[in-house]
Design a protein around this motif. Sequence first.
Motif, PDB file in Angstrom:
ATOM      1  N   GLY A 183       0.781  -1.174  -0.083  1.00 41.77           N
ATOM      2  CA  GLY A 183      -0.065   0.131  -0.083  1.00 41.77           C
ATOM      3  C   GLY A 183       0.899   1.348   0.028  1.00 41.77           C
ATOM      4  N   GLY A 184       0.004   2.568  -0.062  1.00 37.35           N
ATOM      5  CA  GLY A 184       0.743   3.547  -0.009  1.00 37.35           C
ATOM      6  C   GLY A 184       1.083   4.283  -1.331  1.00 37.35           C
ATOM      7  N   LYS A 185       0.257   5.407  -1.543  1.00 41.65           N
ATOM      8  CA  LYS A 185       0.368   6.052  -3.333  1.00 41.65           C
ATOM      9  C   LYS A 185       1.847   6.654  -3.333  1.00 41.65           C
ATOM     10  N   ASP A 186       2.591   6.633  -2.475  1.00 41.21           N
ATOM     11  CA  ASP A 186       3.966   7.081  -2.681  1.00 41.21           C
ATOM     12  C   ASP A 186       5.146   6.194  -2.654  1.00 41.21           C
ATOM     13  N   THR A 187       4.793   4.873  -2.344  1.00 38.01           N
ATOM     14  CA  THR A 187       5.487   3.650  -2.341  1.00 38.01           C
ATOM     15  C   THR A 187       5.966   3.543  -3.749  1.00 38.01           C
ATOM     16  N   PRO A 188       7.413   3.375  -4.075  1.00 41.56           N
ATOM     17  CA  PRO A 188       7.702   2.867  -5.394  1.00 41.56           C
ATOM     18  C   PRO A 188       7.025   1.569  -5.858  1.00 41.56           C
ATOM     19  N   THR A 189       6.517   1.740  -7.268  1.00 45.51           N
ATOM     20  CA  THR A 189       5.886   0.435  -7.740  1.00 45.51           C
ATOM     21  C   THR A 189       7.068  -0.013  -8.898  1.00 45.51           C
ATOM     22  N   LEU A 190       6.326  -1.101  -9.642  1.00 46.35           N
ATOM     23  CA  LEU A 190       7.268  -1.810 -10.673  1.00 46.35           C
ATOM     24  C   LEU A 190       7.644  -0.662 -11.575  1.00 46.35           C
ATOM     25  N   ILE A 191       6.381   0.049 -12.007  1.00 48.20           N
ATOM     26  CA  ILE A 191       6.616   0.997 -13.137  1.00 48.20           C
ATOM     27  C   ILE A 191       5.837   2.307 -12.619  1.00 48.20           C
ATOM     28  N   ASP A 192       6.946   3.429 -12.370  1.00 49.14           N
ATOM     29  CA  ASP A 192       6.380   4.718 -11.990  1.00 49.14           C
ATOM     30  C   ASP A 192       6.264   5.848 -13.070  1.00 49.14           C
ATOM     31  N   GLY A 193       6.887   7.025 -12.746  1.00 46.10           N
ATOM     32  CA  GLY A 193       7.090   8.153 -13.887  1.00 46.10           C
ATOM     33  C   GLY A 193       5.758   8.662 -14.099  1.00 46.10           C
ATOM     34  N   GLU A 194       5.746   9.220 -15.098  1.00 43.55           N
ATOM     35  CA  GLU A 194       4.386  10.087 -15.266  1.00 43.55           C
ATOM     36  C   GLU A 194       3.317   9.288 -16.063  1.00 43.55           C
ATOM     37  N   SER A 195       2.128   9.582 -15.480  1.00 49.85           N
ATOM     38  CA  SER A 195       0.945   9.208 -15.983  1.00 49.85           C
ATOM     39  C   SER A 195       0.327   9.485 -17.160  1.00 49.85           C
ATOM     40  N   ILE A 196      -0.143   8.768 -18.272  1.00 47.34           N
ATOM     41  CA  ILE A 196      -0.818   9.278 -19.317  1.00 47.34           C
ATOM     42  C   ILE A 196      -2.094  10.109 -18.965  1.00 47.34           C
ATOM     43  N   ASN A 197      -2.275  10.925 -19.817  1.00 48.40           N
ATOM     44  CA  ASN A 197      -3.516  11.923 -19.459  1.00 48.40           C
ATOM     45  C   ASN A 197      -4.805  11.716 -20.520  1.00 48.40           C
ATOM     46  N   THR A 198      -4.394  11.279 -21.678  1.00 51.75           N
ATOM     47  CA  THR A 198      -5.453  11.260 -22.682  1.00 51.75           C
ATOM     48  C   THR A 198      -5.589   9.759 -23.400  1.00 51.75           C
ATOM     49  N   GLN A 199      -6.453   9.462 -23.982  1.00 56.33           N
ATOM     50  CA  GLN A 199      -6.971   8.269 -24.794  1.00 56.33           C
ATOM     51  C   GLN A 199      -5.865   7.988 -25.959  1.00 56.33           C
ATOM     52  N   ASN A 200      -5.155   9.385 -26.412  1.00 59.25           N
ATOM     53  CA  ASN A 200      -4.467   9.296 -27.572  1.00 59.25           C
ATOM     54  C   ASN A 200      -3.282   8.534 -27.063  1.00 59.25           C
TER      55      ASN A 200
END
Length: 229
Positions: A183-200
């Motif tokens: 748990g924890g939204k700030d805990t590192p995951t397998l893939i982090d980085g910037e999220s996508i924002n559009t369906q494109n």
Amino acid sequence: MKNRPITTLFMLMSVDGKISSGSNDVLDTDKDWHTISGVKEGIHQYYEIEQTTDLWSLNTGRVMEKIGVNSKTNTPKKIPCNFVIIDNKPHLSKKGIDYLCKWVNSLYIVTHNDEHPALDMKRDNLNIIMQNEFDLIGLLEILKNKYQVERLTIQSGGMMNCEFLRNKLFDYVDVVVAPLLVGGKDTPTLIDGESINTQNQLNELGVLKLKNCKMLEDSYIRLTYQLVS
């Protein structure tokens, strides 16, 4: 034929995809999960599988700093693996670089920092790959064409793993899943980085084909995928 090595992301993660115990450097998978009943009993399997991965491994100076190479005082047992370490800040100290040189067969420091401490060091198995700016695709081409790297295991953090994903540079994903929820939204995951924002941007996601699912001991599992798009 690809003008880069065949790449495999190989990691240990929790069931919810976390690769650390928490959001700060005090908490660490290698140190913490060995202490948790129900998890510690089977964690050795990840390290045993790790010994069978490619002889070329890519990581970051950030991860090396976190596991403590800058402060280690022991003489490590030599391993046949070659380490490629991306380190632009830098995170590695001369002491850490010296430790890595004693530990691995050959060490390749990748940086665009012209004040990196490795530049003042001379070791028979130390190599510097200088870049004008961070260029992951260019780095993989150098590894393939100059150093004849055919296969490369990726074991870096979530931010660098995202660079591989968004640039379509993963061929396989091989994860050992520990029986643990972090748990924890700030805990590192397998893939982090910037999220996508559009369906494109949906084409920036990585679609996987399951190649193997193996039940290990003590409620661990190993999942192996091939990237199909």
